[in-house]
Write a protein that holds these residues in place. Structure first.
Motif, short mmCIF file in Angstrom:
data_model
loop_
_atom_site.label_atom_id
_atom_site.label_comp_id
_atom_site.label_asym_id
_atom_site.label_seq_id
_atom_site.Cartn_x
_atom_site.Cartn_y
_atom_site.Cartn_z
N ARG A 282 0.84 -1.20 0.00
CA ARG A 282 0.00 0.00 0.00
C ARG A 282 0.87 1.25 0.00
N LEU A 283 0.49 2.23 -0.82
CA LEU A 283 1.23 3.47 -0.91
C LEU A 283 0.96 4.32 0.33
N LEU A 284 2.04 4.74 1.01
CA LEU A 284 1.91 5.50 2.25
C LEU A 284 2.32 6.96 2.10
N GLY A 285 3.21 7.23 1.18
CA GLY A 285 3.67 8.60 1.04
C GLY A 285 4.78 8.71 0.01
N PHE A 286 5.40 9.89 -0.02
CA PHE A 286 6.48 10.16 -0.96
C PHE A 286 7.58 10.95 -0.25
N ALA A 330 1.34 18.75 -2.99
CA ALA A 330 0.83 17.70 -2.10
C ALA A 330 -0.50 18.06 -1.47
N LYS A 331 -0.91 19.32 -1.57
CA LYS A 331 -2.23 19.68 -1.05
C LYS A 331 -3.34 18.90 -1.75
N GLY A 332 -3.08 18.49 -3.00
CA GLY A 332 -4.08 17.76 -3.75
C GLY A 332 -4.08 16.27 -3.49
N TRP A 333 -3.21 15.77 -2.62
CA TRP A 333 -3.14 14.34 -2.33
C TRP A 333 -4.19 13.95 -1.29
N ASP A 334 -4.49 12.68 -1.24
CA ASP A 334 -5.35 12.14 -0.20
C ASP A 334 -4.71 12.39 1.17
N PRO A 335 -5.50 12.69 2.20
CA PRO A 335 -4.93 12.97 3.53
C PRO A 335 -4.10 11.83 4.11
N SER A 490 8.29 12.97 -11.55
CA SER A 490 7.85 14.36 -11.58
C SER A 490 6.48 14.51 -10.93
N ALA A 491 6.07 15.75 -10.71
CA ALA A 491 4.76 16.01 -10.10
C ALA A 491 3.64 15.47 -10.97
N ALA A 492 3.76 15.62 -12.28
CA ALA A 492 2.71 15.15 -13.18
C ALA A 492 2.58 13.62 -13.14
N ASP A 493 3.73 12.93 -13.19
CA ASP A 493 3.69 11.46 -13.14
C ASP A 493 3.18 10.97 -11.79
N THR A 494 3.54 11.67 -10.73
CA THR A 494 3.07 11.30 -9.39
C THR A 494 1.56 11.49 -9.30
N ALA A 495 1.06 12.57 -9.88
CA ALA A 495 -0.39 12.82 -9.86
C ALA A 495 -1.13 11.72 -10.60
N ARG A 496 -0.60 11.25 -11.72
CA ARG A 496 -1.26 10.17 -12.45
C ARG A 496 -1.25 8.87 -11.64
N LEU A 497 -0.14 8.61 -10.95
CA LEU A 497 -0.07 7.41 -10.11
C LEU A 497 -1.12 7.47 -9.01
N LEU A 498 -1.24 8.61 -8.36
CA LEU A 498 -2.23 8.76 -7.28
C LEU A 498 -3.65 8.70 -7.83
N ALA A 499 -3.89 9.27 -9.00
CA ALA A 499 -5.22 9.24 -9.59
C ALA A 499 -5.62 7.80 -9.92
N ASP A 500 -4.69 7.00 -10.43
CA ASP A 500 -5.00 5.60 -10.75
C ASP A 500 -5.39 4.82 -9.51
N GLY A 502 -6.86 6.23 -6.88
CA GLY A 502 -7.94 6.92 -6.18
C GLY A 502 -7.47 7.70 -4.97
N LEU A 503 -6.24 8.20 -5.00
CA LEU A 503 -5.66 8.90 -3.85
C LEU A 503 -5.38 10.37 -4.17
N LEU A 504 -6.13 10.90 -5.13
CA LEU A 504 -5.95 12.29 -5.52
C LEU A 504 -7.28 13.02 -5.40
N ARG A 505 -7.24 14.19 -4.81
CA ARG A 505 -8.45 14.99 -4.70
C ARG A 505 -8.94 15.36 -6.10
N GLU A 506 -10.23 15.55 -6.26
CA GLU A 506 -10.82 15.80 -7.58
C GLU A 506 -10.23 17.04 -8.22
N SER A 507 -9.99 18.08 -7.39
CA SER A 507 -9.48 19.34 -7.95
C SER A 507 -8.04 19.22 -8.44
N ALA A 508 -7.34 18.18 -7.97
CA ALA A 508 -5.94 18.03 -8.36
C ALA A 508 -5.73 16.96 -9.41
N ARG A 509 -6.81 16.35 -9.93
CA ARG A 509 -6.65 15.28 -10.92
C ARG A 509 -6.06 15.84 -12.21
#
Length: 526
Positions: A282-286, A330-335, A490-500, A502-509
């Motif tokens: 399970r992904l815990l952080g970065f 990271a504000k857009g990440w899941d808490p 990168s931030a973009a690749d990390t955001a895609r990983l989190l979106a896949d 379901g760990l990204l807030r909607e506004s940050a997808r």
């Protein structure tokens, strides 16, 4: 000379007149004469007055000459001497050093120029005050004088840089090495000041003059280059100048200039390395890692520019800029996803660091309980009370603390007791050696058991294959990071990983680009 001549003439005149007058006085006393001649008596009295006046004037002039000579010598001393250490200053060194080179090389001898720089001296002033800094410089000068022969020319260039020059026979180069090593060793000893032990060290560069054609400016520059090479090699050592070092210094200066120019242009960006639960995946952080997107050289890894940023004093500003960007992302990440940031040892020497980081949390709106600050053990040795104040302040804000590179220092247990750490990170060197070295595996086991006894979870760095992950799971290590789980992205690749996941807030997808041909429909909708 004129006053002295007058006195001598008056004495001769006194001798000529005084004999007759004194004879007349004696004859008058015994009743044989009618008294001295009044003219002669007056001349004798005048001679006596002239002798007294001339002698006093002669002494006054001598005193004035002595005082003027002493004043000139004092002025010359002040003009040529550093008042704090008693060594020569730069101007006097350049003049005297050039004469030494000419005289020594004329006698077929060589001249060695030592340029010695105290390591981390700025920290002494920042933490202990300028009085402590002056004390350190004075003690350093005393130790230099004790080790070098009396024939050596010693100078302080300014700040914490000292220069020494001494001629030697060409076959005695080993003696110069021995003197340089002795200087570095002597300056490793701590300096006592106000019941505190201030630890210093030194890096020493050596330039060589074999003929009179070399100038003092060239020798100082070469020794300075060799000294910085010593700092790059790990400090507390001495190095002779070699031609290849000059190119390295030019590259270093280019990097420093690039850092100064690149910061306001936003060329330094955060990358993110995944941290996962080893047992479940399970992904815990970065962990945030810094990269430099240079328009000239492309993507530059941190090991190329971080040491330069630390040496030049730019690391504090650079780190806070990138941490701010990471918090905004990271504000857009899941808490549940934690952002871990490394703190340079140089930043922990700043008494205001906790306030600066807290200000970033407030300005970005990033939750403090999602931030984990990683502190390397090596940064704790110099001023533990200051570090305790900083980490306690961060802890009070809700920030988690991790002791990074655990096991590489020599006071680990005392640090775990003295500071409120939440997590221990095992250095990647132990993880890499674990499968082939029973000793390394034993160290990993001991650290894991220590973490269990202190209720501190363990993070393993450098997990690069499945076998290592399985072994760490068996040992009870809870958290891991490394190439096996994913490289820094990168931030973009990390955001895609989190979106896949379901760990990204909607506004940050990340926005999916529209299919080809739908641009007109999108414009109508807009």
């Amino acid at each position: 000379m004129l006053a002295g001549g007058i006195v001598v003439a008056a004495i001769l005149l006194f001798v000529g007149t005084g004999g007759s007058v004194m004879q007349s006085i004696v004859q008058t006393i015994i009743g044989l004469g009618g008294g001295p001649d009044k003219v002669l008596a007056a001349a004798m009295i005048l001679n006596i007055a002239l002798i007294l006046f001339g002698w006093r004037r002669y002494e006054d002039l001598n005193r004035e000459i002595r005082e003027r000579t002493e004043a000139e010598q004092r002025a010359r001393y002040l003009a040529d001497t550093d008042p704090l250490t008693g060594f020569l200053n730069r101007r006097a060194l350049l003049a005297q050093g050039q004469r030494m080179i000419a005289e020594a090389t004329g006698e077929r001898r060589h001249v060695a120029l030592f340029l010695l720089d105290l390591d981390h001296f700025k920290t002494v002033n920042d933490i202990h005050g300028h009085a402590a800094g002056d004390r350190v410089l004075q003690v350093a000068a005393e130790r230099i004088s004790q080790i070098l022969p009396p024939t050596a020319t010693k100078a302080r260039l300014g700040g914490d840089e000292f220069v020494a020059m001494l001629p030697f026979e060409p076959v005695a180069r080993a003696e110069i090495d021995a003197l340089a090593a002795a200087l570095v060793t002597a300056l490793e000893d701590s300096v006592a000041h106000d019941a505190q032990q201030i630890r210093i060290g030194a890096s020493l560069g050596i330039a060589l003059a074999t003929d009179a054609s070399i100038t003092m400016e060239t020798m100082v520059r070469q020794a300075d280059i060799a000294m910085y090479h010593c700092k790059d090699e790990g400090r507390n050592r001495h190095c002779w100048f070699q031609a290849g070092m000059e190119m390295a210094v030019q590259i270093r200066n280019q990097i420093e200039t690039g850092i100064r120019d690149g910061m306001p242009r936003g060329e330094f960006i955060p990358y993110f390395e995944p941290q996962v639960d080893i047992a479940s995946g399970r992904l815990l952080g970065f962990e945030m890692l810094m990269r430099w997107e240079s328009p000239e050289y492309g993507l530059i890894p941190p090991e190329r520019f971080i040491p330069v940023a630390e040496e030049s004093g730019l690391i504090g500003e650079l780190s806070l800029r990138v941490v701010r960007d990471a918090m905004e992302i990271a504000k857009g990440w899941d808490p549940s996803i934690v952002l871990a940031v490394n703190i340079s040892p140089q930043q922990l020497k700043d008494p205001w660091f906790s306030q600066k980081l807290t200000k970033l949390l407030v300005e970005t709106g990033f939750p403090a309980n999602q931030l984990e600050v990683e502190i390397t053990e090596s940064s704790l040795f110099e001023n533990l009370p200051l570090v305790r104040s900083i980490v306690t302040s961060l802890k009070n804000q809700g920030v988690s603390l991790s002791l990074d590179d655990f096991g590489t220092g020599y006071s680990s247990l005392s640090h775990l007791r003295a500071l409120p750490f939440d997590r221990i990170k095992i250095d990647r060197s132990f993880i890499a050696a674990m499968r082939g070295s029973p000793d390394a595996q034993a160290i990993v086991v001991a650290i894991v058991r220590l973490g269990e006894s202190l209720a501190m979870p363990i993070t393993a760095e450098g997990v690069e294959d499945e076998a290592t992950a399985i072994e760490l799971t068996r040992l009870g290590c809870s958290k891991g990071q490394g190439w096996y789980y994913g490289r820094a992205a990168s931030a973009a690749d990390t955001a895609r990983l989190l979106a896949d996941r379901g760990l990204l807030r909607e506004s940050a997808r990340p926005q999916t680009p529209p299919p080809v041909g739908d641009e007109e429909q999108l414009r109508k909708t807009a």
